[in-house]
Design an enzyme around this catalytic site. Sequence first.
Site, mmCIF file in Angstrom:
data_model
loop_
_atom_site.group_PDB
_atom_site.id
_atom_site.type_symbol
_atom_site.label_atom_id
_atom_site.label_comp_id
_atom_site.label_asym_id
_atom_site.label_seq_id
_atom_site.Cartn_x
_atom_site.Cartn_y
_atom_site.Cartn_z
ATOM 1 N N GLY A 119 3.417 8.082 0.025
ATOM 2 C CA GLY A 119 3.637 7.177 0.735
ATOM 3 C C GLY A 119 4.160 7.221 2.112
ATOM 4 O O GLY A 119 4.804 8.446 2.420
ATOM 5 N N GLU A 155 0.719 -1.143 0.082
ATOM 6 C CA GLU A 155 -0.119 0.080 0.015
ATOM 7 C C GLU A 155 0.809 1.369 -0.072
ATOM 8 O O GLU A 155 0.627 1.991 0.761
ATOM 9 C CB GLU A 155 -1.013 -0.194 1.293
ATOM 10 C CG GLU A 155 -1.952 -1.121 1.095
ATOM 11 C CD GLU A 155 -3.179 -0.687 0.380
ATOM 12 O OE1 GLU A 155 -3.426 0.374 -0.462
ATOM 13 O OE2 GLU A 155 -3.777 -1.624 -0.197
ATOM 14 N N ASP A 156 1.917 1.294 -0.805
ATOM 15 C CA ASP A 156 2.401 2.379 -0.999
ATOM 16 C C ASP A 156 3.397 2.871 0.041
ATOM 17 O O ASP A 156 4.264 3.837 -0.009
ATOM 18 C CB ASP A 156 1.795 3.713 -1.586
ATOM 19 C CG ASP A 156 0.956 3.568 -2.693
ATOM 20 O OD1 ASP A 156 1.777 3.014 -3.690
ATOM 21 O OD2 ASP A 156 0.030 4.014 -2.927
ATOM 22 N N ALA A 157 3.717 1.776 0.877
ATOM 23 C CA ALA A 157 4.700 2.270 1.767
ATOM 24 C C ALA A 157 6.095 2.138 1.464
ATOM 25 O O ALA A 157 6.285 1.458 0.559
ATOM 26 C CB ALA A 157 4.467 1.338 3.173
ATOM 27 N N ARG A 193 -1.139 3.809 -11.685
ATOM 28 C CA ARG A 193 -1.091 5.186 -11.534
ATOM 29 C C ARG A 193 -0.695 5.689 -12.842
ATOM 30 O O ARG A 193 -0.798 6.822 -13.057
ATOM 31 C CB ARG A 193 -0.020 5.483 -10.497
ATOM 32 C CG ARG A 193 -0.197 4.822 -9.017
ATOM 33 C CD ARG A 193 -1.356 5.342 -8.342
ATOM 34 N NE ARG A 193 -1.690 4.467 -7.101
ATOM 35 C CZ ARG A 193 -0.892 4.262 -6.053
ATOM 36 N NH1 ARG A 193 0.128 4.874 -6.028
ATOM 37 N NH2 ARG A 193 -1.277 3.411 -5.320
#
Lengths: 381, 1150
Positions: free
Chosen positions: B917, B772-774, B949
């Site tokens: 993120g 999740e974009d971390a 994206r």
Amino acid sequence: MAPSKGRRQPPSAEELEERNTVGINKETVTNTTSTDYPGNYPDEEHAWDKEYFRQNFKVQWHQNEQFEAQFSLIGVDASIANAFRRILIAEIPSLAIETVYVNNNTSVIQDEVLAHRLGLIPFTGSKKGIREYMTFWRKPGEGEDSYATTFDNNTVSLKLAAKCTHRKDAPKDSRDPHELYENAHVYARDITFEPLGGQPKYFSGDDAIRPVNPDILIAKLRPGQEIDIDMHMHKGFGWDHAKYSPVATASYRLMPTIRITAPILGADAEKFAACFMPGVIALEPVTRQEARALGSGYEGHEGEMKAVVKDPMRDTVSREALRHPEFEGKVKLGRRRDHFIFSIESAGQWDSDELFLEAVRILKKKAGALRPQVTNMVYAF
Amino acid sequence: MAIDDGFEALLEPFYNGKSLTDPISTVEDKNQLLPAFLKVKGLVKQHIDSYNFFVDHEIKEIVKANRTVRSDVDSSFWIEFTDIRVAAPDRADFNEMRIENQITPMECRLRDMTYSAKILVDVAYTRERQRIIRRNVELARMPVMLRSNKCHLYGANNAKMELMNECPLDPGGYFIIRGTEKVILVQEQLSKNRIIVEADEKNSIISASVTSSTHERKSKTYVTLKKDRINLQHNVLVEAVPIVIILKALGGLSDFEIMQLVTGSDGRFQDDFVVNFEEAARAGVFTQQQALEYIGTRVKMGKGMKPPTGGAPQARRSGIEEGLDALANIIIAHIPVEGLDFYPKAIYVALMVRRVLMAHYNPKLVDDRDFVGNKRLELAGQLLSLLFEDLFKKFLVDLKFSIENNLKKQHRAIPVDPLLQVGAQGKHITEGMNRAIQTGNWSVKRFKMDRAGVTHVLSRLSYISALGMMTRISSQFEKTRKVSGPRALQPSQWGMLCPSDTPEGEACGLVKNLALMTHITTNVEEDPVRRWTFTLDSGVEPLRCFSGAEMHRKGSYVVHINGTPFALTRFPKRFAAKFRTMRRRGWISPFVSINVNTALSAVHIATDEGRICRPYIIVKNGEAKIKESHLRLLQAGKVTFDDFLKQGIVEYLDVNEENDTLVALYEKDITKATTHLEIEPFTILGAVAGLIPFPHHNQSPRNTYQCAMGKQAIGAIAYNQFNRIDTLLYTLVYPQRPMVISKTIELIHYDKLPAGQNATVVVMSYSGYDIEDALVLNKASCDRGFGRCQVFRKYAVELQKYPNGSRERIGDNDPSVPKNEILSNDGLADVGRRVSSGQVMIKKESPVDISPTVGLERRSNEFRETPLSYRLADPAYIDKVMVTQTDKETQLIKVQTRQTRRPELGDKFSSRHGQKGVVGIIVAQEDMPFSDSGLCPDIIMNPHGFPSRMTVGKLLECLTGKASVVKGRKDYGYGDAFRSHPLEEMSKELVNAGFSWEGKDYFTSGITGEPLQAYIFNGPIYYQRLKHMVQDKMHSRSRGPRAILTRQPTEGRSRDGGLRLGEMERDCLIAYGASQLLLERLMTSSDGVDIDICQRCGLFGYKGFCSNCKTSRAVARMTMPYAAKLLIQELISMNVGVRLQLEDEFPHPR
């Protein structure tokens, strides 16, 4: 790899070569996992054998300078090589500024930032003193005096005092701060070492504690600004903070292999050479002998230039050769799995080669610590 | 000495990597006009121009229009304001002792003062039948816009700016009111005095409306076609009036004349319009007299002209007079009626009718409200001018009133001197302006204008956020309305408004931003232009001379100026061409626009303010006017953009005029028909969107997201950032210029005040803490200063004075008290000390007795401690302590604290492509993957961020950045929209340096030491640290404060509040059957209280006794929420009887 003691036929030379090569393909890297443990290949034992290791293990030096060392370790497993690399980065102790006592700081650099910058400056001094005399410093406990654990054999005291003033003799129309002001820039060389207790015995003269690079800029000052600080250095580990890491970086790469499987000639050969770093591929004329050999692909090309692999170690594995259709099927790239080209860049406290030996010593010590535990573990069963 | 405003570097010797002697190609280098434009205009020039126009011209006009005050009491008395001007800013607390009264903006910010200047007037008046002239009388104080021509920063060079502690890169354009920086946002609204035709499809109504705006009033007139009848509507009329009656009233036109004026000779229109005559006939209106009577009876009473105050009450006016007055002064007020000549107004009304009829036949002629040409932008100067006019008029009324009060007095000892009153009343002007700018409440009674939120505090989060605020445009549309039209991207926005920079959410599309080269016009006088048109072309003749038949004949074009028809021509193209030629030669202001509308047979000339326009290169005969020699002169600094304007090389086009042109994007696109050439295509983006490298390769919403996030990035704020004491200030410790920049970045100087760092990023998955974009961060990078930022906070105390003469003070320090540990002897915190929660920073003491003293009674001299202490959980260091005085002479103490933060888990980062993120894990360097060269990443980014994206720009940034690092060439890293470096070149560089052509390299795992099975995409990507940090948000509570009224836990992190178990959560627990948990949450952990309840009467008892039943026999004890108990008691107090009936759910098994 230790020799096989199985019942089957021992593996052929090609297979051994194949096993020992990491495949460099266009989009993937194959055969990456380590196989150096018993029972990996059916009917082959591969148990650890000291004699076998002694015979096959080689070290080759390529470059050995204070700040950079390059050498090859041949005949070890990736896990061992990686252990050395990890120890080099994080587990060799070195001396760095840990505590900064700010008496006065009227510069634009805030206290914390100044302290952070100071911490990252690499220092050097008597190696014997740092290794043998200096021990680790313990943070005083709750309620203890803040200097209760500070002694001459675990703390190096430094001082930095700089005050910026106008220069009387400055040229009138000058705009250069160095000409206009005294102490306009504060450099690492302005840090002075203050020997404590038994320290002069080790750290004096050329062996005094000093910054590795005297020209590191710490702060810029303008007239009226002043920095007056005391610093304490301690020994620490890279895993605690990057400033304690004795290396700028330590890494390794595997020895590249380039196999030309079909002749590459003429203009193609030139293009092929350009796909690699200079010196990797050489151009040689096709000899009469080669031209005569039937089925070699060189027939009738005598005197033409062909591409030959000269120095694969220089290759950077850019895979450019795999990109062009004219070389398809003519070249096979790979890397030798047990040939590690190490590169150690020392930050300056130690010499690069010393660091590797230190890493070996530490790994040995760790193995020594592990041994009784493994023994106990087995007994506990 | 030339002004060193930072543009030199772009224009001079080596701009664009070219020296003066290098060959210039016009195709390549025409973009040099852009820095030249910005040098002249600047990014916030629209604000400054508008303010300058106001203080230099408009204010004088306002005073000229209302210059005299006469008294009704003494007819010989008068006072006249002959001139007005705004002086340079100075200290309000003027002191003869001070040598310098000049004030700098920085002093105002620090001392919480208003950056304002005196408004000086020249006054002539009578005193005892003597005429007295006084010059330079102080009327009021005017807040001064920074960098306007009144400001001390105007034209200052870098050295001077430094001397004033001001940042040379600060855009200016805002005000400083009592220490806070306030921006008057640009307001967008529909243009005034123009006819807009709208159609309501549902009710088949077509209406033409016009908002007439004059200095006196603002009103809206509608001409509506509904069920074949045409009516005129206006607020002043009680009901809609048939259009023929209006036209009859306007100058007694015959039916034939009316018909011709409206329809011309077009039979279709005539057929349609003829029914309206019946309407008038049915109402019995045949003459002008009758028409006026008809209208007069329908004029709302109390509207319009009220009898002047104080005068003799006028006799009730007749219906005819009422009608005449309404038609002349109120309806369509912007068409003046001179000498009762109603013909121009009749033409105007007829034109509106005609537009309605035309739209009825051709729906394409309905106007688009969202067309940018139909919009006007209202700027600081215009808003201030409205406000000032209102305040000035009010001032005159008050002045008159107070002078008359004095004149009325019999037996005066000294003659009445109105100057005293001027000063006394003038301060209301000062207050009014300051208050309006401070609160943002703009109320102008004449226009029934009552707007809130006109001004905003200038956001100083980063340089970009401040800059972005200066180019922001807010719309008047309601945010709640669910219409897409005003929010949608309009094709006419091209080049004028940034297509990317708009917020998400409710204000999406309503708040816009100016593009890079946009200019907003100021007012140009209309009359000279009107006269010019007649001398310019003999084919243009005054409209007054023509009848309707001639006006509407095929091939006749009506010439409008600012929407008002005034002339007629049969050669519109020739006229427009001549007009443009004159404009290009500088005879007419460059901001006057002309366009020919063939659909409406009209030529429109616009001179009004607030039009959006933009410069273009003129193309003549298929050849651009700009030549190599021009660029060479520009490069040498010998000419400016304005010279090109005068030479007819470039010109400004507004949105309407753009419709008459054919603009070529590139020189190669020029054909014979081309009239203009675009200066630089990337200028369609604004300043904030200009930061994005390769924006033309990104999915468009990503650019929009970045525009929002760029404003939250921590970085350098201004060169004077460490001299400022702001409420909250974030700075990055080691900001870096982006590896990949754009021309826009250079132009707005983002490379000098950057907000981010070039991180070495590898794109691979690692550890599972990166979903999740971390992001995965390298611990050693953080150790070495990556993402390190500082947070400065302001704590201020103003020492109050009380009416009894006592005042607050700073107490002496008592070092024995532990919380006073960091205080120095003067009772203020020591600079450099570490301050933790609960410690005192300012040891303020207040007098115990603050009641006004009566007589000679001695008041107590006791003080109680009211210290200012540090409240945050995380400690900070004292950065600055400032002691000063406000202009009200009270002591002001400001303490600034500083925290230095390294990135931690959960801190937010973002690249420049809308890819945000949080930090998922911080990994030791030895665990990080490394490449052959020993390179080890700062950030590992999860590849899943890319496919959905579609931020290809980020990949290109990475590759371009890598190539320019490898090559060591700064000019490689350009990622401008539509003109970026070709990728192939970058790939070639990478291969030459031994990297893979596509940026994917061989990496080794740091954990196993074995090679990774895929090649990893890696390179430098510019990362921004955003202001959202875990340290400011994390919160937990076990026990803590409760609200007094309800005894429930408080709300919010700042009050150490609890986490609410809301209605929906409660539902979940009920559904699950977790009754004991529910009980605990709602009672034990909240406001459960033990209550005595009388089972007989059902009311609350007390201590086991029911005071109602006078017995303790039936009193039971139970637990209930305190809030419920409160509700019951409140109901009882309101005479609503509440009885609690108890029953045992589990009766005792007796």
